[in-house]
Design a protein around this motif. Sequence first.
Motif, PDB file in Angstrom:
ATOM      1  N   THR A 256       0.692  -1.254   0.055  1.00  6.75           N
ATOM      2  CA  THR A 256      -0.140  -0.062  -0.146  1.00  6.75           C
ATOM      3  C   THR A 256       0.999   1.377   0.082  1.00  6.75           C
ATOM      4  OG1 THR A 256      -0.158   0.206   2.124  1.00  6.75           O
ATOM      5  CG2 THR A 256      -1.871  -1.204   1.366  1.00  6.75           C
ATOM      6  N   GLY A 257       0.256   2.192  -0.534  1.00  6.28           N
ATOM      7  CA  GLY A 257       0.958   3.628  -0.454  1.00  6.28           C
ATOM      8  C   GLY A 257       1.457   4.131   0.935  1.00  6.28           C
ATOM      9  N   PRO A 258       0.710   4.146   1.933  1.00  2.49           N
ATOM     10  CA  PRO A 258       1.091   4.604   3.191  1.00  2.49           C
ATOM     11  C   PRO A 258       2.343   3.901   3.858  1.00  2.49           C
ATOM     12  CG  PRO A 258      -1.489   4.618   3.064  1.00  2.49           C
ATOM     13  CD  PRO A 258      -0.802   3.905   1.861  1.00  2.49           C
ATOM     14  N   ARG A 259       2.161   2.680   3.641  1.00  4.25           N
ATOM     15  CA  ARG A 259       3.319   1.689   4.180  1.00  4.25           C
ATOM     16  C   ARG A 259       4.517   1.841   3.255  1.00  4.25           C
ATOM     17  NH1 ARG A 259       1.829  -0.594   8.528  1.00  4.25           N
ATOM     18  NH2 ARG A 259      -0.002  -1.284   9.042  1.00  4.25           N
ATOM     19  N   LEU A 260       4.518   2.000   1.969  1.00  2.83           N
ATOM     20  CA  LEU A 260       5.561   2.330   1.087  1.00  2.83           C
ATOM     21  C   LEU A 260       6.204   3.734   1.493  1.00  2.83           C
ATOM     22  CD1 LEU A 260       4.472   0.615  -2.261  1.00  2.83           C
ATOM     23  CD2 LEU A 260       6.496  -0.050  -0.711  1.00  2.83           C
ATOM     24  N   VAL A 261       5.527   4.838   1.433  1.00  3.91           N
ATOM     25  CA  VAL A 261       6.095   6.053   1.760  1.00  3.91           C
ATOM     26  C   VAL A 261       6.733   6.099   3.141  1.00  3.91           C
ATOM     27  CG1 VAL A 261       3.885   7.226   2.903  1.00  3.91           C
ATOM     28  CG2 VAL A 261       5.490   8.312   1.170  1.00  3.91           C
ATOM     29  N   ARG A 262       6.124   5.341   4.214  1.00  2.00           N
ATOM     30  CA  ARG A 262       6.826   5.262   5.348  1.00  2.00           C
ATOM     31  C   ARG A 262       8.203   4.810   5.044  1.00  2.00           C
ATOM     32  NH1 ARG A 262       3.204   3.441  10.377  1.00  2.00           N
ATOM     33  NH2 ARG A 262       2.203   5.531  10.687  1.00  2.00           N
ATOM     34  N   ASN A 263       8.351   3.688   4.434  1.00  2.00           N
ATOM     35  CA  ASN A 263       9.774   3.068   4.292  1.00  2.00           C
ATOM     36  C   ASN A 263      10.719   3.883   3.359  1.00  2.00           C
ATOM     37  OD1 ASN A 263       8.742   1.009   5.834  1.00  2.00           O
ATOM     38  ND2 ASN A 263       8.028  -0.202   4.042  1.00  2.00           N
ATOM     39  N   ALA A 264      10.068   4.545   2.295  1.00  2.00           N
ATOM     40  CA  ALA A 264      10.902   5.178   1.577  1.00  2.00           C
ATOM     41  C   ALA A 264      11.351   6.530   1.637  1.00  2.00           C
ATOM     42  CB  ALA A 264      10.196   5.387  -0.055  1.00  2.00           C
ATOM     43  N   LEU A 265      10.371   7.302   2.747  1.00  2.00           N
ATOM     44  CA  LEU A 265      10.714   8.705   3.072  1.00  2.00           C
ATOM     45  C   LEU A 265      10.346   9.160   4.266  1.00  2.00           C
ATOM     46  CD1 LEU A 265       8.547  10.290  -0.092  1.00  2.00           C
ATOM     47  CD2 LEU A 265      11.114  10.044  -0.061  1.00  2.00           C
ATOM     48  N   ALA A 266      10.474   8.127   5.453  1.00  2.00           N
ATOM     49  CA  ALA A 266      10.204   8.227   6.474  1.00  2.00           C
ATOM     50  C   ALA A 266       8.808   8.722   6.835  1.00  2.00           C
ATOM     51  CB  ALA A 266      11.481   8.927   7.099  1.00  2.00           C
ATOM     52  N   GLU A 267       8.613   8.896   8.154  1.00  2.00           N
ATOM     53  CA  GLU A 267       7.379   9.393   8.658  1.00  2.00           C
ATOM     54  C   GLU A 267       7.002  10.598   7.963  1.00  2.00           C
ATOM     55  OE1 GLU A 267       3.649   9.346   9.753  1.00  2.00           O
ATOM     56  OE2 GLU A 267       4.755   7.815  10.522  1.00  2.00           O
ATOM     57  N   SER A 268       5.689  10.686   7.332  1.00  2.00           N
ATOM     58  CA  SER A 268       5.192  11.775   6.781  1.00  2.00           C
ATOM     59  C   SER A 268       3.593  11.926   7.006  1.00  2.00           C
ATOM     60  CB  SER A 268       5.207  11.752   5.096  1.00  2.00           C
ATOM     61  OG  SER A 268       4.772  10.440   4.626  1.00  2.00           O
ATOM     62  N   ALA A 269       3.162  13.184   7.467  1.00  2.00           N
ATOM     63  CA  ALA A 269       1.877  13.176   8.104  1.00  2.00           C
ATOM     64  C   ALA A 269       1.207  14.347   7.307  1.00  2.00           C
ATOM     65  CB  ALA A 269       1.883  13.711   9.577  1.00  2.00           C
ATOM     66  N   SER A 270      -0.196  14.131   7.201  1.00  2.00           N
ATOM     67  CA  SER A 270      -0.836  15.345   6.342  1.00  2.00           C
ATOM     68  C   SER A 270      -1.988  15.771   7.543  1.00  2.00           C
ATOM     69  CB  SER A 270      -1.785  14.591   5.173  1.00  2.00           C
ATOM     70  OG  SER A 270      -2.752  15.580   4.767  1.00  2.00           O
ATOM     71  N   TYR A 271      -1.797  17.244   7.698  1.00  2.00           N
ATOM     72  CA  TYR A 271      -2.690  17.917   8.443  1.00  2.00           C
ATOM     73  C   TYR A 271      -3.722  18.438   7.812  1.00  2.00           C
ATOM     74  CZ  TYR A 271       0.615  17.734  12.419  1.00  2.00           C
ATOM     75  OH  TYR A 271       1.395  17.110  13.552  1.00  2.00           O
ATOM     76  N   ARG A 272      -5.110  17.766   8.151  1.00  2.00           N
ATOM     77  CA  ARG A 272      -6.366  18.373   7.476  1.00  2.00           C
ATOM     78  C   ARG A 272      -7.051  19.402   8.385  1.00  2.00           C
ATOM     79  NH1 ARG A 272     -10.966  14.373   5.070  1.00  2.00           N
ATOM     80  NH2 ARG A 272     -12.415  16.256   4.480  1.00  2.00           N
ATOM     81  N   VAL A 273      -6.938  20.737   7.782  1.00  2.00           N
ATOM     82  CA  VAL A 273      -7.422  21.840   8.417  1.00  2.00           C
ATOM     83  C   VAL A 273      -8.538  22.592   8.054  1.00  2.00           C
ATOM     84  CG1 VAL A 273      -4.951  22.269   9.462  1.00  2.00           C
ATOM     85  CG2 VAL A 273      -5.591  23.297   7.469  1.00  2.00           C
TER      86      VAL A 273
END
Length: 361
Positions: A256-273
Amino acid sequence: MTETTPAVATPVFRVRGALSPDLARDCVRLEVTESTQGLRTLRAHLVATDSGAPGPPGRMRHLDGREVDLGHGLQVSLGPDQQQRYVFDGTVSGIEVEFRDGSAPVVILYAEDQLMRLRMTRRMHTYQRTTDAQIAGYIARAHGLQADVDADGARYDVVQQLNQSDLAFLRERARLIQAELWCTGTTLHFRTRDKREGTDVIAVQGNHLLSARIGADLAHQRGSVIVTGYDPYKQRTIEALAGPEVLDAETSGGRTGPRLVRNALAESASYRVREPALTVEEARSYANAEMLRRGRRFVTMSGLLRGNADLAVGGRLELNDVGGPFEGGGYYVTYVQHSFDQVSGFRTCFHAERATMNEVA
Protein backbone atom coordinates in the motif's frame (compact mmCIF):
# COMPACT_ATOMS: atom_id res chain seq x y z
CA MET A 1 -17.60 -11.97 -13.78
CA THR A 2 -18.45 -10.72 -17.24
CA GLU A 3 -15.98 -10.43 -20.08
CA THR A 4 -16.15 -7.59 -22.57
CA THR A 5 -17.15 -8.48 -26.13
CA PRO A 6 -17.01 -6.51 -29.37
CA ALA A 7 -20.14 -4.37 -29.68
CA VAL A 8 -21.25 -2.77 -32.92
CA ALA A 9 -24.98 -2.43 -32.31
CA THR A 10 -26.44 1.07 -32.51
CA PRO A 11 -27.95 2.70 -29.42
CA VAL A 12 -31.61 2.10 -28.60
CA PHE A 13 -33.52 5.27 -27.64
CA ARG A 14 -36.75 5.56 -25.68
CA VAL A 15 -38.51 8.90 -25.33
CA ARG A 16 -41.10 9.10 -22.54
CA GLY A 17 -41.05 5.30 -22.42
CA ALA A 18 -41.70 4.71 -26.14
CA LEU A 19 -39.15 3.34 -28.60
CA SER A 20 -37.77 5.96 -30.98
CA PRO A 21 -36.24 4.25 -34.03
CA ASP A 22 -35.71 7.62 -35.76
CA LEU A 23 -33.25 8.75 -33.09
CA ALA A 24 -31.34 5.47 -33.42
CA ARG A 25 -31.30 5.77 -37.22
CA ASP A 26 -29.94 9.34 -37.21
CA CYS A 27 -27.47 9.03 -34.29
CA VAL A 28 -23.92 9.58 -35.53
CA ARG A 29 -22.30 10.09 -32.12
CA LEU A 30 -23.32 9.41 -28.54
CA GLU A 31 -21.53 10.07 -25.25
CA VAL A 32 -22.80 9.04 -21.80
CA THR A 33 -20.57 10.13 -18.90
CA GLU A 34 -20.62 9.35 -15.16
CA SER A 35 -18.27 9.73 -12.17
CA THR A 36 -18.31 9.07 -8.42
CA GLN A 37 -19.62 12.63 -7.86
CA GLY A 38 -22.96 11.81 -9.46
CA LEU A 39 -24.95 13.44 -12.29
CA ARG A 40 -24.86 11.20 -15.34
CA THR A 41 -24.93 13.21 -18.57
CA LEU A 42 -25.70 12.45 -22.21
CA ARG A 43 -24.83 14.12 -25.51
CA ALA A 44 -26.26 12.75 -28.76
CA HIS A 45 -25.49 14.03 -32.28
CA LEU A 46 -28.33 13.41 -34.75
CA VAL A 47 -28.29 14.03 -38.51
CA ALA A 48 -31.12 16.48 -39.15
CA THR A 49 -31.60 16.02 -42.93
CA ASP A 50 -31.53 13.21 -45.44
CA SER A 51 -28.15 11.62 -46.06
CA GLY A 52 -25.92 13.72 -48.29
CA ALA A 53 -28.00 16.89 -48.06
CA PRO A 54 -25.59 19.76 -47.24
CA GLY A 55 -28.30 22.13 -46.00
CA PRO A 56 -31.93 22.37 -44.92
CA PRO A 57 -34.01 22.25 -48.13
CA GLY A 58 -37.10 21.65 -46.05
CA ARG A 59 -38.13 20.88 -42.50
CA MET A 60 -35.26 19.52 -40.43
CA ARG A 61 -35.81 16.48 -38.26
CA HIS A 62 -35.74 16.44 -34.44
CA LEU A 63 -36.49 20.15 -34.04
CA ASP A 64 -40.28 20.29 -34.16
CA GLY A 65 -40.78 18.98 -30.61
CA ARG A 66 -43.06 16.15 -31.65
CA GLU A 67 -40.53 13.37 -31.25
CA VAL A 68 -38.19 14.78 -28.61
CA ASP A 69 -38.21 18.09 -26.76
CA LEU A 70 -36.89 19.86 -23.69
CA GLY A 71 -38.15 18.19 -20.54
CA HIS A 72 -38.87 14.84 -22.21
CA GLY A 73 -37.72 11.71 -20.44
CA LEU A 74 -34.95 9.92 -22.35
CA GLN A 75 -33.55 6.41 -21.91
CA VAL A 76 -30.68 4.86 -23.87
CA SER A 77 -29.39 1.30 -23.92
CA LEU A 78 -26.20 -0.01 -25.55
CA GLY A 79 -24.67 -3.35 -26.37
CA PRO A 80 -25.35 -6.40 -28.53
CA ASP A 81 -28.94 -7.62 -28.67
CA GLN A 82 -28.54 -10.23 -25.93
CA GLN A 83 -26.42 -7.99 -23.69
CA GLN A 84 -28.09 -4.60 -23.89
CA ARG A 85 -27.95 -2.52 -20.74
CA TYR A 86 -29.45 0.85 -19.89
CA VAL A 87 -26.62 3.36 -19.74
CA PHE A 88 -28.78 6.46 -19.33
CA ASP A 89 -32.13 7.39 -17.82
CA GLY A 90 -32.85 11.10 -17.47
CA THR A 91 -34.37 14.26 -18.92
CA VAL A 92 -33.55 16.30 -22.02
CA SER A 93 -32.08 19.59 -20.79
CA GLY A 94 -30.71 21.19 -23.98
CA ILE A 95 -31.07 21.16 -27.76
CA GLU A 96 -28.67 22.67 -30.30
CA VAL A 97 -28.38 22.68 -34.06
CA GLU A 98 -24.99 22.87 -35.75
CA PHE A 99 -24.26 23.85 -39.36
CA ARG A 100 -20.92 23.22 -41.04
CA ASP A 101 -19.87 23.98 -44.57
CA GLY A 102 -20.20 20.89 -46.72
CA SER A 103 -21.83 18.77 -44.02
CA ALA A 104 -25.40 17.91 -43.17
CA PRO A 105 -26.86 19.86 -40.21
CA VAL A 106 -26.68 18.08 -36.87
CA VAL A 107 -29.06 18.36 -33.93
CA ILE A 108 -27.35 17.86 -30.55
CA LEU A 109 -29.37 16.64 -27.58
CA TYR A 110 -28.15 17.16 -24.01
CA ALA A 111 -29.67 15.29 -21.09
CA GLU A 112 -29.01 14.73 -17.39
CA ASP A 113 -30.28 12.22 -14.86
CA GLN A 114 -32.55 13.07 -11.91
CA LEU A 115 -29.72 14.75 -10.01
CA MET A 116 -30.37 17.67 -12.37
CA ARG A 117 -33.15 18.61 -9.93
CA LEU A 118 -30.57 18.98 -7.17
CA ARG A 119 -28.23 20.96 -9.40
CA MET A 120 -30.92 23.54 -10.13
CA THR A 121 -32.08 24.08 -6.54
CA ARG A 122 -30.15 26.39 -4.21
CA ARG A 123 -31.10 26.90 -0.60
CA MET A 124 -30.14 28.16 2.82
CA HIS A 125 -30.86 25.52 5.43
CA THR A 126 -29.72 24.44 8.88
CA TYR A 127 -29.69 20.75 9.81
CA GLN A 128 -29.57 19.88 13.52
CA ARG A 129 -28.56 16.69 15.33
CA THR A 130 -28.10 14.76 12.12
CA THR A 131 -25.71 12.63 10.07
CA ASP A 132 -24.63 13.03 6.45
CA ALA A 133 -26.73 10.01 5.47
CA GLN A 134 -29.82 11.58 7.07
CA ILE A 135 -29.15 14.86 5.24
CA ALA A 136 -29.02 12.96 1.93
CA GLY A 137 -32.35 11.31 2.74
CA TYR A 138 -33.95 14.65 3.55
CA ILE A 139 -32.79 16.25 0.29
CA ALA A 140 -33.92 13.24 -1.75
CA ARG A 141 -37.44 13.44 -0.31
CA ALA A 142 -37.53 17.21 -0.88
CA HIS A 143 -37.17 16.47 -4.61
CA GLY A 144 -39.68 13.62 -4.70
CA LEU A 145 -36.95 10.98 -4.98
CA GLN A 146 -36.59 7.77 -3.05
CA ALA A 147 -33.54 7.60 -0.78
CA ASP A 148 -31.05 4.74 -0.55
CA VAL A 149 -28.54 5.85 2.08
CA ASP A 150 -25.94 3.77 3.89
CA ALA A 151 -22.91 5.71 5.08
CA ASP A 152 -21.27 5.67 8.49
CA GLY A 153 -20.16 8.97 9.95
CA ALA A 154 -20.39 11.35 12.85
CA ARG A 155 -23.61 12.90 14.17
CA TYR A 156 -23.34 16.70 13.98
CA ASP A 157 -24.94 19.23 16.26
CA VAL A 158 -25.37 21.69 13.39
CA VAL A 159 -24.70 21.57 9.62
CA GLN A 160 -25.41 24.63 7.49
CA GLN A 161 -26.09 24.83 3.77
CA LEU A 162 -25.22 28.37 2.74
CA ASN A 163 -26.59 29.35 -0.67
CA GLN A 164 -25.40 26.14 -2.29
CA SER A 165 -27.18 23.95 -4.79
CA ASP A 166 -28.40 20.72 -3.26
CA LEU A 167 -26.05 18.81 -5.57
CA ALA A 168 -22.97 20.83 -4.61
CA PHE A 169 -23.88 20.54 -0.93
CA LEU A 170 -24.35 16.76 -1.06
CA ARG A 171 -21.10 16.36 -2.99
CA GLU A 172 -19.33 18.28 -0.21
CA ARG A 173 -20.90 16.12 2.49
CA ALA A 174 -19.94 12.97 0.55
CA ARG A 175 -16.33 14.15 0.24
CA LEU A 176 -15.99 14.62 3.99
CA ILE A 177 -16.73 10.96 4.73
CA GLN A 178 -15.68 9.44 1.37
CA ALA A 179 -19.22 8.54 0.36
CA GLU A 180 -20.45 8.43 -3.23
CA LEU A 181 -23.53 9.97 -4.80
CA TRP A 182 -25.50 8.70 -7.78
CA CYS A 183 -29.01 8.23 -9.11
CA THR A 184 -30.81 5.31 -10.77
CA GLY A 185 -34.26 6.14 -12.07
CA THR A 186 -35.97 8.05 -9.27
CA THR A 187 -33.74 6.76 -6.46
CA LEU A 188 -30.95 8.85 -4.98
CA HIS A 189 -28.08 6.76 -3.59
CA PHE A 190 -25.66 7.99 -0.94
CA ARG A 191 -23.30 5.20 0.16
CA THR A 192 -19.71 4.66 1.15
CA ARG A 193 -17.63 2.65 -1.30
CA ASP A 194 -17.67 -0.56 0.74
CA LYS A 195 -21.48 -0.52 0.59
CA ARG A 196 -21.88 0.21 -3.12
CA GLU A 197 -22.72 -2.76 -5.31
CA GLY A 198 -21.20 -3.01 -8.76
CA THR A 199 -20.53 -5.41 -11.59
CA ASP A 200 -17.31 -7.42 -11.92
CA VAL A 201 -15.58 -7.16 -15.29
CA ILE A 202 -12.47 -8.88 -16.68
CA ALA A 203 -10.36 -7.04 -19.27
CA VAL A 204 -7.41 -8.58 -21.13
CA GLN A 205 -4.81 -6.23 -22.59
CA GLY A 206 -4.62 -6.68 -26.33
CA ASN A 207 -8.11 -8.12 -26.51
CA HIS A 208 -10.89 -6.38 -24.59
CA LEU A 209 -8.55 -3.64 -23.35
CA LEU A 210 -7.61 -1.59 -26.40
CA SER A 211 -5.35 0.90 -24.63
CA ALA A 212 -4.39 1.74 -21.06
CA ARG A 213 -2.07 3.78 -18.88
CA ILE A 214 -1.39 2.48 -15.36
CA GLY A 215 0.87 3.93 -12.69
CA ALA A 216 1.69 3.98 -8.99
CA ASP A 217 2.71 7.28 -7.39
CA LEU A 218 3.90 8.11 -3.87
CA ALA A 219 3.60 11.89 -4.37
CA HIS A 220 0.24 12.18 -2.61
CA GLN A 221 0.59 9.26 -0.19
CA ARG A 222 1.06 9.94 3.51
CA GLY A 223 1.99 7.72 6.43
CA SER A 224 -0.72 9.27 8.59
CA VAL A 225 -3.48 11.88 8.57
CA ILE A 226 -4.11 14.18 11.51
CA VAL A 227 -7.30 16.17 12.05
CA THR A 228 -7.53 18.77 14.79
CA GLY A 229 -10.36 20.84 16.21
CA TYR A 230 -11.86 22.31 19.35
CA ASP A 231 -14.67 21.03 21.56
CA PRO A 232 -16.66 24.15 22.63
CA TYR A 233 -18.53 22.28 25.35
CA LYS A 234 -15.53 20.72 27.06
CA GLN A 235 -13.31 23.65 26.06
CA ARG A 236 -10.37 21.57 24.94
CA THR A 237 -8.52 20.80 21.73
CA ILE A 238 -9.29 17.70 19.68
CA GLU A 239 -6.91 15.55 17.67
CA ALA A 240 -7.44 12.31 15.76
CA LEU A 241 -4.86 10.31 13.80
CA ALA A 242 -5.46 7.76 11.05
CA GLY A 243 -2.62 5.50 9.95
CA PRO A 244 -2.05 2.76 7.36
CA GLU A 245 -4.23 0.33 9.28
CA VAL A 246 -7.32 2.20 8.05
CA LEU A 247 -6.45 1.19 4.49
CA ASP A 248 -5.24 -2.27 5.50
CA ALA A 249 -8.77 -3.09 6.67
CA GLU A 250 -10.10 -3.04 3.10
CA THR A 251 -7.15 -4.66 1.28
CA SER A 252 -5.82 -8.20 1.18
CA GLY A 253 -2.17 -8.52 0.29
CA GLY A 254 0.07 -6.29 -1.80
CA ARG A 255 1.95 -3.09 -0.99
CA THR A 256 0.00 0.00 0.00
CA GLY A 257 1.01 3.62 -0.53
CA PRO A 258 1.01 4.70 3.15
CA ARG A 259 3.33 1.87 4.18
CA LEU A 260 5.62 2.31 1.19
CA VAL A 261 5.96 6.05 1.74
CA ARG A 262 6.91 5.44 5.37
CA ASN A 263 9.68 3.09 4.28
CA ALA A 264 10.88 5.27 1.40
CA LEU A 265 10.64 8.76 2.89
CA ALA A 266 10.27 8.17 6.63
CA GLU A 267 7.25 9.41 8.56
CA SER A 268 5.10 11.88 6.65
CA ALA A 269 1.86 13.25 8.05
CA SER A 270 -0.90 15.27 6.43
CA TYR A 271 -2.74 17.80 8.59
CA ARG A 272 -6.31 18.35 7.51
CA VAL A 273 -7.35 21.84 8.58
CA ARG A 274 -9.99 22.94 6.09
CA GLU A 275 -12.86 21.56 8.21
CA PRO A 276 -12.09 21.87 11.94
CA ALA A 277 -13.75 19.15 14.00
CA LEU A 278 -16.02 19.96 16.93
CA THR A 279 -16.08 16.45 18.44
CA VAL A 280 -13.70 13.51 18.64
CA GLU A 281 -16.15 11.49 16.54
CA GLU A 282 -16.02 14.08 13.76
CA ALA A 283 -12.23 14.26 13.85
CA ARG A 284 -11.88 10.49 13.65
CA SER A 285 -14.38 10.27 10.78
CA TYR A 286 -12.61 13.00 8.79
CA ALA A 287 -9.15 11.50 9.39
CA ASN A 288 -10.18 8.01 8.31
CA ALA A 289 -11.90 9.38 5.19
CA GLU A 290 -8.82 11.39 4.15
CA MET A 291 -6.54 8.40 4.62
CA LEU A 292 -8.87 6.30 2.44
CA ARG A 293 -9.05 9.01 -0.23
CA ARG A 294 -5.29 9.19 -0.56
CA GLY A 295 -4.57 5.50 -0.17
CA ARG A 296 -7.19 4.29 -2.63
CA ARG A 297 -5.55 6.37 -5.38
CA PHE A 298 -2.09 4.85 -4.98
CA VAL A 299 -2.48 2.98 -8.30
CA THR A 300 -4.49 4.79 -10.96
CA MET A 301 -5.31 3.92 -14.53
CA SER A 302 -7.18 5.14 -17.57
CA GLY A 303 -8.21 2.82 -20.34
CA LEU A 304 -10.31 2.18 -23.41
CA LEU A 305 -12.36 -0.99 -23.79
CA ARG A 306 -14.33 -2.55 -26.55
CA GLY A 307 -17.81 -1.34 -25.65
CA ASN A 308 -19.13 -2.92 -22.46
CA ALA A 309 -22.36 -1.56 -20.98
CA ASP A 310 -21.79 -3.68 -17.85
CA LEU A 311 -18.90 -1.43 -16.83
CA ALA A 312 -20.21 1.33 -14.58
CA VAL A 313 -18.93 3.58 -11.82
CA GLY A 314 -18.68 1.46 -8.68
CA GLY A 315 -17.76 -1.65 -10.65
CA ARG A 316 -14.78 -3.86 -9.93
CA LEU A 317 -12.24 -4.58 -12.63
CA GLU A 318 -9.71 -7.35 -13.11
CA LEU A 319 -6.83 -6.69 -15.51
CA ASN A 320 -4.84 -9.42 -17.24
CA ASP A 321 -1.53 -9.19 -19.15
CA VAL A 322 -0.69 -5.68 -17.87
CA GLY A 323 2.55 -6.43 -16.02
CA GLY A 324 3.36 -7.99 -12.67
CA PRO A 325 2.88 -5.02 -10.31
CA PHE A 326 -0.52 -4.13 -11.79
CA GLU A 327 -1.93 -7.54 -12.66
CA GLY A 328 -5.15 -8.87 -11.18
CA GLY A 329 -8.30 -7.60 -9.52
CA GLY A 330 -9.17 -4.95 -6.99
CA TYR A 331 -9.53 -2.01 -9.38
CA TYR A 332 -12.47 0.26 -8.57
CA VAL A 333 -14.08 2.15 -11.46
CA THR A 334 -14.43 5.89 -10.75
CA TYR A 335 -15.32 7.31 -14.18
CA VAL A 336 -17.01 5.89 -17.26
CA GLN A 337 -17.81 7.32 -20.67
CA HIS A 338 -19.74 5.11 -23.05
CA SER A 339 -19.50 6.38 -26.62
CA PHE A 340 -20.82 5.35 -30.02
CA ASP A 341 -20.02 6.59 -33.48
CA GLN A 342 -20.28 5.21 -36.98
CA VAL A 343 -16.52 4.73 -37.35
CA SER A 344 -15.43 3.01 -34.12
CA GLY A 345 -18.79 1.66 -33.01
CA PHE A 346 -19.32 1.21 -29.27
CA ARG A 347 -16.36 2.04 -27.00
CA THR A 348 -16.01 2.50 -23.23
CA CYS A 349 -13.45 4.91 -21.76
CA PHE A 350 -12.87 4.59 -18.01
CA HIS A 351 -10.73 5.53 -15.01
CA ALA A 352 -10.05 3.16 -12.13
CA GLU A 353 -7.94 3.04 -8.98
CA ARG A 354 -6.47 0.48 -6.61
CA ALA A 355 -4.87 0.75 -3.17
CA THR A 356 -2.15 -1.85 -3.73
CA MET A 357 0.72 -2.94 -5.97
CA ASN A 358 1.56 -6.60 -6.27
CA GLU A 359 4.71 -7.82 -4.59
CA VAL A 360 7.66 -7.90 -6.99
CA ALA A 361 9.47 -11.25 -7.12
